[in-house]
Design an enzyme around this catalytic site. Structure first.
Site, mmCIF file in Angstrom:
data_model
loop_
_atom_site.group_PDB
_atom_site.id
_atom_site.type_symbol
_atom_site.label_atom_id
_atom_site.label_comp_id
_atom_site.label_asym_id
_atom_site.label_seq_id
_atom_site.Cartn_x
_atom_site.Cartn_y
_atom_site.Cartn_z
ATOM 1 N N ASP A 10 0.838 -1.198 0.000
ATOM 2 C CA ASP A 10 0.000 0.000 0.000
ATOM 3 C C ASP A 10 0.873 1.249 0.000
ATOM 4 O OD1 ASP A 10 -2.423 -1.401 -0.053
ATOM 5 O OD2 ASP A 10 -2.311 -1.779 2.099
ATOM 6 N N LYS A 31 0.700 -7.968 -2.573
ATOM 7 C CA LYS A 31 -0.649 -7.585 -3.010
ATOM 8 C C LYS A 31 -0.574 -6.152 -3.521
ATOM 9 C CE LYS A 31 -4.185 -6.272 -0.286
ATOM 10 N NZ LYS A 31 -4.862 -5.115 -0.896
ATOM 11 N N ASP A 58 -5.254 -6.840 -6.607
ATOM 12 C CA ASP A 58 -6.509 -6.686 -5.866
ATOM 13 C C ASP A 58 -7.309 -5.504 -6.428
ATOM 14 O OD1 ASP A 58 -8.444 -6.603 -3.849
ATOM 15 O OD2 ASP A 58 -7.099 -5.720 -2.363
ATOM 16 N N LYS A 60 -10.737 -5.954 -7.466
ATOM 17 C CA LYS A 60 -12.164 -6.192 -7.145
ATOM 18 C C LYS A 60 -13.102 -5.797 -8.284
ATOM 19 C CE LYS A 60 -11.475 -5.405 -2.168
ATOM 20 N NZ LYS A 60 -10.141 -4.816 -2.085
ATOM 21 N N LEU A 61 -12.977 -6.488 -9.416
ATOM 22 C CA LEU A 61 -13.808 -6.141 -10.572
ATOM 23 C C LEU A 61 -15.289 -6.439 -10.332
ATOM 24 C CD1 LEU A 61 -10.991 -5.961 -11.822
ATOM 25 C CD2 LEU A 61 -11.904 -7.017 -13.875
ATOM 26 N N ASP A 63 -18.676 -5.677 -12.923
ATOM 27 C CA ASP A 63 -19.300 -5.025 -14.084
ATOM 28 C C ASP A 63 -20.097 -6.093 -14.823
ATOM 29 O OD1 ASP A 63 -19.854 -3.266 -16.293
ATOM 30 O OD2 ASP A 63 -17.978 -2.206 -15.892
ATOM 31 N N PRO A 65 -20.868 -9.166 -17.341
ATOM 32 C CA PRO A 65 -19.960 -10.293 -17.606
ATOM 33 C C PRO A 65 -18.983 -10.066 -18.747
ATOM 34 C CG PRO A 65 -22.163 -11.110 -17.123
ATOM 35 C CD PRO A 65 -22.273 -9.607 -17.183
ATOM 36 N N ASN A 66 -19.464 -9.507 -19.877
ATOM 37 C CA ASN A 66 -18.590 -9.348 -21.029
ATOM 38 C C ASN A 66 -17.413 -8.407 -20.743
ATOM 39 O OD1 ASN A 66 -18.124 -9.940 -23.862
ATOM 40 N ND2 ASN A 66 -18.530 -7.750 -24.162
ATOM 41 N N THR A 123 -15.490 -5.671 4.407
ATOM 42 C CA THR A 123 -15.466 -5.618 5.882
ATOM 43 C C THR A 123 -15.961 -4.263 6.393
ATOM 44 O OG1 THR A 123 -13.111 -5.262 5.629
ATOM 45 C CG2 THR A 123 -13.781 -7.397 6.452
ATOM 46 N N GLN A 194 -8.345 -1.664 11.632
ATOM 47 C CA GLN A 194 -8.883 -3.023 11.561
ATOM 48 C C GLN A 194 -9.553 -3.347 12.883
ATOM 49 O OE1 GLN A 194 -8.961 -4.693 8.870
ATOM 50 N NE2 GLN A 194 -7.083 -4.586 7.694
ATOM 51 N N GLY A 214 -0.120 -5.967 5.820
ATOM 52 C CA GLY A 214 0.355 -4.654 5.382
ATOM 53 C C GLY A 214 1.234 -4.033 6.427
ATOM 54 N N ARG A 215 0.593 -3.166 7.255
ATOM 55 C CA ARG A 215 1.361 -2.295 8.149
ATOM 56 C C ARG A 215 2.284 -3.014 9.126
ATOM 57 N NH1 ARG A 215 -3.961 1.130 9.074
ATOM 58 N NH2 ARG A 215 -4.757 -0.914 8.449
HETATM 59 O O1 C5P Z 1 -2.094 -2.697 6.919
HETATM 60 P P1 C5P Z 1 -3.030 -3.863 6.946
HETATM 61 O O2 C5P Z 1 -2.352 -5.151 7.344
HETATM 62 O O3 C5P Z 1 -4.287 -3.588 7.735
HETATM 63 O O4 C5P Z 1 -3.458 -4.039 5.407
HETATM 64 C C1 C5P Z 1 -4.424 -4.946 4.989
HETATM 65 C C2 C5P Z 1 -4.590 -4.901 3.514
HETATM 66 O O5 C5P Z 1 -5.673 -5.760 3.165
HETATM 67 C C3 C5P Z 1 -4.940 -3.542 2.935
HETATM 68 O O6 C5P Z 1 -4.385 -3.489 1.610
HETATM 69 C C4 C5P Z 1 -6.444 -3.560 2.867
HETATM 70 O O7 C5P Z 1 -6.954 -2.724 1.873
HETATM 71 C C5 C5P Z 1 -6.700 -5.024 2.525
HETATM 72 N N1 C5P Z 1 -8.029 -5.545 2.880
HETATM 73 C C6 C5P Z 1 -8.536 -5.491 4.170
HETATM 74 N N2 C5P Z 1 -9.791 -6.003 4.439
HETATM 75 C C7 C5P Z 1 -10.509 -6.557 3.457
HETATM 76 C C8 C5P Z 1 -10.011 -6.631 2.159
HETATM 77 C C9 C5P Z 1 -8.753 -6.102 1.895
HETATM 78 O O8 C5P Z 1 -7.886 -5.004 5.065
HETATM 79 N N3 C5P Z 1 -11.679 -7.082 3.744
#
Ligand code: C5P
Length: 237
Positions: A10, A31, A58, A60-61, A63, A65-66, A123, A194, A214-215
């Protein structure tokens, strides 16, 4: 089995993402999300692949189907390893996405088709919002399982969910249906935005197949050491 770690890249620019990634001497799984992809385009995928890393794109499409099929063909040609769609697009859309990936992989001459994952409910959506705004009745758990079942029927490989939902997906959908789980924190790290977090060891015990981190890694003083701590924590579980 020990889950695979996917590091969430990110970062706002390709330069920052690559500077971060170049600290790792071995191939890792990353990712790439909307921010980085929309800022840099396909070149960031090429750069990461050149360095030997694997990629979950990532985007997340969602739209008709075509359109999704054509877009997936392009993403498969980029050589990504995993990508995703919103299950809310329906079974036909998810089937079309898979067909697009298969065609793109074939054109690229690669046998392996990228793994395709569904987002069930974001989420950021809670049960009250799901009912009042989206007009979807039912318990969140049942809706998540139903969308996951649709994804499986369409031939997809798994879903993005919380580590705490992994047992439910494996029990109610299929034991081999993959769970990709964000919301992972090393013990002692800040939760940030989170809410339901799990440590790498806990996520492994819950049966997650892939951990998106991520972080806990990207903001660590020593990201490579933090990555290794995540691996060790799981291996000692
Ligand atoms: O920094 P952190 O570990 O919270 O990053 C989690 C990653 O997962 C971020 O890129 C966030 O957008 C992604 N993500 C999430 N929850 C979801 C789907 C994706 O935290 N349900």
């Amino acid at each position: 089995m020990t889950p695979t770690i996917m590091i969430a890249l990110d970062f706002p620019t390709g330069q920052k993402a690559l500077e971060f990634l170049d600290q790792f001497k071995e191939p890792v799984y990353v990712k790439v999300g909307m921010e980085l992809y929309y800022s840099e385009g396909p070149s960031i995928i090429e750069e990461i692949k050149k360095r030997g890393h694997k990629i979950f794109l990532d985007l997340k499409l969602h739209d008709i189907p075509n359109t999704v099929k054509s877009a997936m063909k392009v993403l498969a040609r980029l050589g990504v390893d995993v990508t995703n769609v919103h299950a809310a697009g329906g079974i036909k859309m998810m089937q079309a996405a898979k067909e697009g990936l298969e065609e793109g992989a074939r054109e690229r001459g690669q046998e392996e088709v990228p793994m395709l994952i569904a987002v069930t409910q974001l989420t950021s959506t809670d049960e009250e919002m799901m009912r009042s705004e989206l007009r979807i009745d039912g318990k969140m758990e049942d809706v998540v399982v139903h969308y996951a079942e649709n994804a499986r029927k369409a031939g997809l490989d798994g879903v993005v969910c919380s580590a705490w939902e992994s047992p439910m997906i494996h029990e109610r959908v299929a034991a081999d249906f993959k769970t990709i789980t964000p919301g992972i924190r090393l013990a002692g790290d800040a939760k940030g935005d989170q809410s339901r977090v799990a440590t790498p060891a806990k996520a492994k015990a819950l049966g997650s197949d892939y951990l998106v981190i991520g972080r806990s890694i990207t903001k660590a003083a020593d990201p490579v050491a933090a990555y290794r701590r995540c691996m060790e924590e799981m291996e000692n579980e």
